[in-house]
Motif scaffolding. Structure first.
Motif, short mmCIF file in Angstrom:
data_model
loop_
_atom_site.label_atom_id
_atom_site.label_comp_id
_atom_site.label_asym_id
_atom_site.label_seq_id
_atom_site.Cartn_x
_atom_site.Cartn_y
_atom_site.Cartn_z
N VAL A 1 -38.92 23.13 26.99
CA VAL A 1 -38.94 23.61 25.61
C VAL A 1 -38.05 22.75 24.71
O VAL A 1 -38.47 22.33 23.62
CB VAL A 1 -38.52 25.09 25.53
N VAL A 2 -36.84 22.48 25.15
CA VAL A 2 -35.92 21.68 24.34
C VAL A 2 -36.45 20.25 24.18
O VAL A 2 -36.37 19.65 23.10
CB VAL A 2 -34.50 21.67 24.97
N ALA A 3 -37.03 19.71 25.25
CA ALA A 3 -37.56 18.34 25.19
C ALA A 3 -38.71 18.24 24.19
O ALA A 3 -38.71 17.35 23.33
CB ALA A 3 -38.03 17.90 26.58
N ILE A 4 -39.68 19.13 24.28
CA ILE A 4 -40.83 19.07 23.37
C ILE A 4 -40.41 19.36 21.93
O ILE A 4 -40.93 18.75 20.99
CB ILE A 4 -41.94 20.04 23.82
N THR A 5 -39.46 20.26 21.75
CA THR A 5 -38.95 20.55 20.41
C THR A 5 -38.43 19.28 19.74
O THR A 5 -38.73 18.99 18.58
CB THR A 5 -37.83 21.60 20.48
N ASN A 6 -37.64 18.51 20.48
CA ASN A 6 -37.07 17.28 19.92
C ASN A 6 -38.09 16.15 19.85
O ASN A 6 -38.04 15.33 18.92
CB ASN A 6 -35.86 16.85 20.75
N MET A 7 -39.01 16.11 20.80
CA MET A 7 -40.03 15.07 20.76
C MET A 7 -40.89 15.18 19.51
O MET A 7 -41.24 14.16 18.89
CB MET A 7 -40.91 15.16 22.02
N MET A 8 -41.26 16.39 19.15
CA MET A 8 -42.05 16.57 17.93
C MET A 8 -41.24 16.20 16.69
O MET A 8 -41.77 15.62 15.74
CB MET A 8 -42.55 18.02 17.84
N ASN A 9 -39.95 16.48 16.73
CA ASN A 9 -39.10 16.11 15.60
C ASN A 9 -39.00 14.60 15.47
O ASN A 9 -38.96 14.05 14.35
CB ASN A 9 -37.70 16.71 15.80
N PHE A 10 -38.97 13.89 16.60
CA PHE A 10 -38.93 12.43 16.58
C PHE A 10 -40.16 11.84 15.88
O PHE A 10 -40.08 10.78 15.26
CB PHE A 10 -38.86 11.87 18.00
N LEU A 11 -41.31 12.53 16.01
CA LEU A 11 -42.55 12.02 15.43
C LEU A 11 -42.60 12.16 13.91
O LEU A 11 -43.43 11.53 13.26
CB LEU A 11 -43.76 12.76 16.01
N ASP A 12 -41.72 12.96 13.36
CA ASP A 12 -41.77 13.21 11.92
C ASP A 12 -41.10 12.06 11.17
O ASP A 12 -40.10 12.24 10.48
CB ASP A 12 -41.08 14.54 11.60
N GLY A 13 -41.69 10.87 11.31
CA GLY A 13 -41.12 9.69 10.67
C GLY A 13 -42.00 9.06 9.62
O GLY A 13 -41.53 8.28 8.82
N VAL A 14 -43.29 9.39 9.64
CA VAL A 14 -44.22 8.89 8.61
C VAL A 14 -45.10 10.06 8.16
O VAL A 14 -45.30 11.03 8.91
CB VAL A 14 -45.11 7.74 9.14
#
Length: 248
Positions: free
Chosen positions: A80-93
């Motif tokens: 859960v913590v990993a996917i939460t942060n992974m999706m946040n990483f994608l919010d760049g464009v």
């Protein structure tokens, strides 16, 4: 994800994201460890509501291995913590995180329907609608932005639905399906983390080394970059559905 208590769980993630976004509007950085601790707390709440990865069937040994309580909790919290942060990483464009979230959630809808999990399908389709509704205003050139509050909430919701849906069949194959459904954020994060480790830099400090940054550096526009990653996401999603069909 059980309907009881679901809003409280999501609110934990959303509230810490709002606080982080507030700091950014003031030109300040919100420290990483309070966010990380709150994300762990939100994941632990899922475990307390019995939304957890409980075990796995081992096909070559023809046996079911039930995780001990501690391992079940650790595996669930890590996912859960990993996917939460992974999706946040994608919010760049513009439009990338919302579009990938919609593709991944739609995949989870089909998987839930194939498994006869009507509640999970309803939760996933609600997430699809929310992401697509937001995408109308977030696609390039974006008029509104989701910030950490929106991106981490999407990641948390996707992770929770996957745990209570795609992981439920408890087979080796079932471990692969949600990972493929969320293939784009997972691969992007693996690339970024491995590169930052190699360069001996903190993994939580943002830079311009994500896959979408590299695509744009190669000469692609934002729209072209997002379209390519959407296509990759669709391919991963189709692969996860195919794996689920073949496994039955």
């Amino acid at each position: 994800m059980r309907p009881i208590g679901g809003s409280q769980r999501g609110f934990i993630i959303f509230s810490i994201g709002v606080l982080d976004d507030y700091y950014k509007t003031r030109g300040r950085d919100f420290k990483a460890w309070p966010k990380f601790l709150m994300q762990i707390a939100a994941a632990v709440v899922l475990v307390l509501f019995h939304v957890r990865i409980s075990g796995v069937n081992l096909p070559f040994w023809h046996m079911y291995y039930a995780f001990p309580g501690w391992l079940s909790a650790v595996a669930t919290v890590f996912w859960v913590v990993a996917i939460t942060n992974m999706m946040n990483f994608l919010d760049g464009v513009d439009g990338l995180a919302a579009g990938i979230a919609a593709i991944s959630a739609l995949t989870l809808v089909f998987i839930a329907l194939m498994k006869g999990q009507d509640m999970m399908a309803m939760l996933a389709i609600s997430l699809v609608g929310s992401a697509l509704g937001f995408l109308k205003y977030n696609f390039h050139p974006a008029r509104i932005f989701m910030g950490d509050a929106g991106a981490t909430f999407l990641g948390y919701a996707l992770a929770a639905i996957a745990v209570d849906g795609a992981f439920k069949s408890a087979t080796i194959v079932s471990l692969v399906v949600p990972m493929l459904a969320l293939g784009v954020p997972i691969l992007d994060t693996l690339w970024v983390v491995s590169r930052r480790f190699k360069e001996r830099r903190p993994i939580y400090i943002a830079d311009k080394g994500h896959t979408f940054h590299l695509l744009m550096k190669s000469g692609l526009t934002q729209v072209q970059t997002v379209a390519i990653l959407y296509l990759v996401g669709v391919c991963f999603s189709l692969a996860s559905i195919l794996v689920e069909i073949v496994s039955h």
